[in-house]
Design an enzyme around this catalytic site. Structure first.
Site, PDB file in Angstrom:
ATOM      1  N   ASP A 286      23.229  48.595  52.553  1.00 44.38           N
ATOM      2  CA  ASP A 286      24.425  47.835  52.215  1.00 44.38           C
ATOM      3  C   ASP A 286      24.188  47.200  50.846  1.00 44.38           C
ATOM      4  O   ASP A 286      23.070  47.214  50.313  1.00 44.38           O
ATOM      5  CB  ASP A 286      24.782  46.800  53.285  1.00 44.38           C
ATOM      6  CG  ASP A 286      26.276  46.438  53.219  1.00 44.38           C
ATOM      7  OD1 ASP A 286      26.927  46.762  52.204  1.00 44.38           O
ATOM      8  OD2 ASP A 286      26.792  45.823  54.157  1.00 44.38           O
TER       9      ASP A 286
HETATM   10  C1  BGC Z   1      29.910  45.530  52.632  1.00 44.72           C
HETATM   11  C2  BGC Z   1      30.052  46.985  52.972  1.00 44.72           C
HETATM   12  C3  BGC Z   1      30.764  47.703  51.857  1.00 44.72           C
HETATM   13  C4  BGC Z   1      29.976  47.510  50.583  1.00 44.72           C
HETATM   14  C5  BGC Z   1      30.549  48.223  49.393  1.00 44.72           C
HETATM   15  C6  BGC Z   1      29.296  45.338  51.274  1.00 44.72           C
HETATM   16  O1  BGC Z   1      29.331  44.008  50.867  1.00 44.72           O
HETATM   17  O2  BGC Z   1      29.140  44.890  53.623  1.00 44.72           O
HETATM   18  O3  BGC Z   1      30.735  47.134  54.185  1.00 44.72           O
HETATM   19  O4  BGC Z   1      30.901  49.048  52.157  1.00 44.72           O
HETATM   20  O5  BGC Z   1      29.926  46.130  50.290  1.00 44.72           O
HETATM   21  O6  BGC Z   1      31.725  47.661  48.973  1.00 44.72           O
END
Ligand code: BGC
Length: 753
Positions: A286
């Site tokens: 993530d």
């Molecule tokens: C979120 C993810 C997301 C990623 C990219 C993160 O902060 O937890 O779910 O896909 O950002 O935007």
């Protein structure tokens, strides 16, 4: 005989073609890997956020220049949040034409509930219990995103959550692992279609692996604390279902589980996902979660974090910049075996290959498609259908709804009623701001009545967006008077209250889940002058509606329904669509009850009333939620009768049929989600009081009845047992069939050896 020989020949031919394809793919990848330097391998494992307008002037500033050079050197494998065909083409051109090996980039983005056409937020859409519809909306989202150059979405989010304080419940499918698994499959199939190499399909990503939905106290990014059986029986099933549906990527999560950050969790990533489940796609971290292992207190510095993450099986680094900067040194110093990089790169290249990027890296860069396929009328019609089916009727005393279509004066009150933005929800991708149909607009299409709109009070002020906190109004009541006047002189009042679209989603936890700001006060004031109130609740999570449930005759849960929200709500209020949604997440009586969920354990001292003292209950409210999982009303009524099961015993190899007659005893045609629950009375670990194990959505005309059948087979009785395997255990079971998870009437049967 001839036929059989022919079939065997065909089978042999198909299998050998598949095998040769498979080898061709793996051969191609092995060959490419054999030519790669360690730095290029680390590069494939590096993902950057769009850092510069690639169709504009050359990057300036050290940070951008550094990234640009890395891109040219083959040290970037993927980018996220690069939007539009021209931008994507320009970056892809650098990767393909300027790097030594010309390996194309894979472009990811959060296409969560639509791209240009906005569908209801996923929690809302799950209330439709309509798997085909969910698959279709994901299909459309994929078609639009791929027409605009993208080939990878960070969806579906399949985190089970029982905590309405957690803002990200809006992105999931609620609290139940059985339904959550079916929805995970539908969404994966929708995004990926039948064949990933088709130009209108994109790679799906099951996230967040794992346990993120159990963030303590509903506080986003917080630690989690659940046991091994909860992990396997509740959290893992939707992830496993996504693998079974062929999902090609996973994203790990920000939280710790078993005190270990998920990004550095070898057991769940290598042993379970890549080992037991044979997942051969790749795992992306993530955002910054590799780096975040340092503040977690798990890694001592960036180098250590990269080492732990790659060993644990995180294949791609989203925005920590640690793989690109540290992996070469880690391999050279012998701390990380190069084979781990080979494995990660093989997985990433495999997915790129399956997309067909090595045949044509620009296949998604077709401006004509982008111009013609985004936000089409046809897509909007599906969004309308999804919006109607996501609405849940929570209360309707004295048939206040549906509204009469003629000669009524209707007051519509609430800032959200006239808002064309909020209902697009969070994670709204490329939808235009202020582009949704508002409730006021939807209601005005019904010409037989006179409608008057009054804001009543501002829920929020200023601009709202993904990055800022919504500013809630707690002071200004200056418009109360005008709204009261409108209400006093109307036959019916429609009050549209709830949360602004950016009050839920990532980083949007709340400790108070009432109607925010001054909205409840306004509601109380309006009630003094007109009791005929229909409360339309817009929210990204279950709210505490206990006061409203006692005091307001009709309540409609209208979530954030996307582009066609106002039309869908008006059609439901006027009865042109009979509501059929059922909750997939319990609505608590108050926030102190959270986490509250239907598949709880009985405890040693189950409580049946508030009066009991030394039992597992509260002194102030009942244990049950206000509105339970599976609950939702219709304008018609359904009677359940003739409940039967075909046998009172079954073996692991046999099946039992459970059936029930459902009759529409009301005056409207309507749809009903008939639900099957099972209870395993005694287990090697304590078992839930009820578990959803099947459902069927049926439509009945007034007076019509239908027998609904469910087949109960061994797989429905299996759970992750004390033996640490999925198995059923002989003994007594209860079967329930009903309209929601409160159903009590049951039959029993025995599973014998
Ligand atoms: C979120 C993810 C997301 C990623 C990219 C993160 O902060 O937890 O779910 O896909 O950002 O935007």
């Amino acid at each position: 005989m001839k036929k059989l020989i022919y079939s065997l020949f065909v089978l042999f031919f198909i299998t050998s073609c598949q095998n040769s394809n498979l080898t061709e793919k793996e051969k191609f990848i092995d060959n490419l890997i054999s030519q790669m330097t360690i730095a290029e391998k680390a590069g494939q494992m590096n993902q950057y956020n769009g850092f510069w307008d690639a169709t504009g002037p050359m990057p300036e500033g050290d940070y951008q220049k550094k990234r640009y050079n890395e891109l040219k050197n083959g040290q970037v494998g993927s980018m996220l949040n690069v939007i539009g065909v021209e931008e994507i083409r320009a970056l892809q051109k650098i990767a393909v034409e300027e790097t030594r090996l010309g390996i194309p980039l894979i472009f990811g983005h959060d296409v969560i509930h639509g791209y240009k056409t906005m569908f209801p937020i996923p929690l809302a859409e799950s209330s439709s219990w309509d798997l085909e519809l969910m698959q279709k909306s994901a299909r459309i989202a994929a078609t639009e995103a791929s027409a605009d150059g993208l080939n990878w979405t960070f969806a579906p989010m399949v985190d089970i959550s029982r905590d309405a304080r957690w803002g990200r419940v809006m992105e999931g499918a609620g609290e139940d692992p059985f339904l959550g698994s079916l929805i995970a499959k539908a969404r994966v199939r929708g995004f990926q279609g039948e064949d990933l190499s088709e130009v209108n399909t994109i790679v799906a990503c099951a996230k967040h692996f794992a346990g993120y939905g159990f963030s303590e106290a509903g506080r986003d990014y917080n630690t989690t604390d659940f046991n091994h059986y909860t992990l396997h029986n509740t959290i893992m099933p939707p992830f496993k279902a996504a693998v079974d549906a062929g999902v090609r990527t996973f994203m790990n999560s920000f939280n710790t589980l078993d005190e270990i950050p998920a990004t550095g969790h070898k057991h769940i990533q290598r042993d379970i996902l890549k080992g037991d489940w044979n997942f051969d796609g790749f795992i992306v971290s993530d955002w910054g979660s590799i780096d975040q292992m340092i503040p977690h207190g798990f890694a001592s510095n960036g180098e250590h974090a990269a080492e732990l993450a790659v060993i644990a099986g995180s294949d791609m680094d989203m925005e920590s910049s640690l793989y690109v900067s540290k992996l070469v040194g880690l391999v050279e110093s012998g701390k990380v075996n190069e084979e781990l990089l080979d494995d990660a790169v093989r997985r990433i290249l495999r997915v790129k290959y399956e997309l067909g990027l090595f045949d044509d890296p620009y296949k998604y860069c077709d401006q004509d498609r982008s111009d013609s396929e985004l936000g089409s009328e046809e897509n909007m019609m599906v969004a309308l259908d999804a919006a109607k089916k996501s609405i849940v009727l929570l209360k309707n005393d004295n048939g206040l709804l549906p509204l009469k279509k003629q000669n009524q004066k209707i007051a519509i009150i609430g800032q959200l009623a006239n808002d064309k933005n909020s209902t697009l929800g969070n994670w709204r991708s490329q939808v235009e701001y202020n582009s949704a149909v508002s409730v006021v607009e939807g209601m005005k299409k019904y010409k037989g009545n006179k409608t008057i709109y009054q804001k009543g009070v501002d829920l929020y002020y200023g601009e709202t967006n993904f990055h800022n906190r919504v500013k809630i109004n707690f002071k200004d009541k200056s418009d109360f008077g005008k709204a009261k006047l409108a209400a006093a002189t109307s036959d019916v009042v429609i009050m549209v209250l709830g949360e602004e679209g950016h009050q839920s989603g990532e980083g949007r936890s709340r400790t108070n889940i009432d109607l925010p700001g001054l909205q409840k006060e306004l509601l109380k004031e309006i009630k003094k002058v007109n009791k005929n109130i229909v409360l339309v609740v817009m929210s990204g999570r279950p709210l505490d509606l206990t006061w409203e449930d006692v005091n307001i005759p009709a309540i409609v849960q209208a979530w954030q329904l996307g582009s066609k929200s106002g039309d869908a709500i008006a059609q439901v209020l006027y009865g042109d669509y009979n509501p059929s949604g059922k909750l997939t997440m319990s609505f608590p009586r108050n926030v102190g009850q959270v986490p509250v969920y239907y598949n709880f354990k009985n405890t040693g001292r189950p409580s049946t009333s508030i009066e009991q003292v030394t039992n597992s209950g509260y002194a102030d409210v009942e244990n049950s939620p206000l509105y339970s999982f599976g609950y939702g009303l219709s304008y018609t009524e359904f009677k359940y009768s003739d409940f039967e099961i075909s046998s009172s015993t079954m073996t692991k190899d046999s099946k039992i049929n459970a059936s029930i007659r459902v009759t529409n005893t009301g005056n409207y045609k309507g749809e009903e989600v008939v639900q099957l629950y099972l209870r395993d009375i005694v287990g090697s670990i304590a078992r839930p009081m009820k578990e959803l194990k099947g459902f069927e959505k049926i439509e009945l005309n007034p007076g019509e009845s239908k027998i609904v059948n469910f087949e109960i087979e061994n797989s429905l009785l299996e759970f992750y047992s004390y033996n640490n395997v999925w198995e059923s255990e002989p003994g007594k079971f209860h079967v329930f069939i009903g309209t929601d998870s409160n159903v009590r009437d049951h039959k029993e049967f025995y599973l014998t050896n």
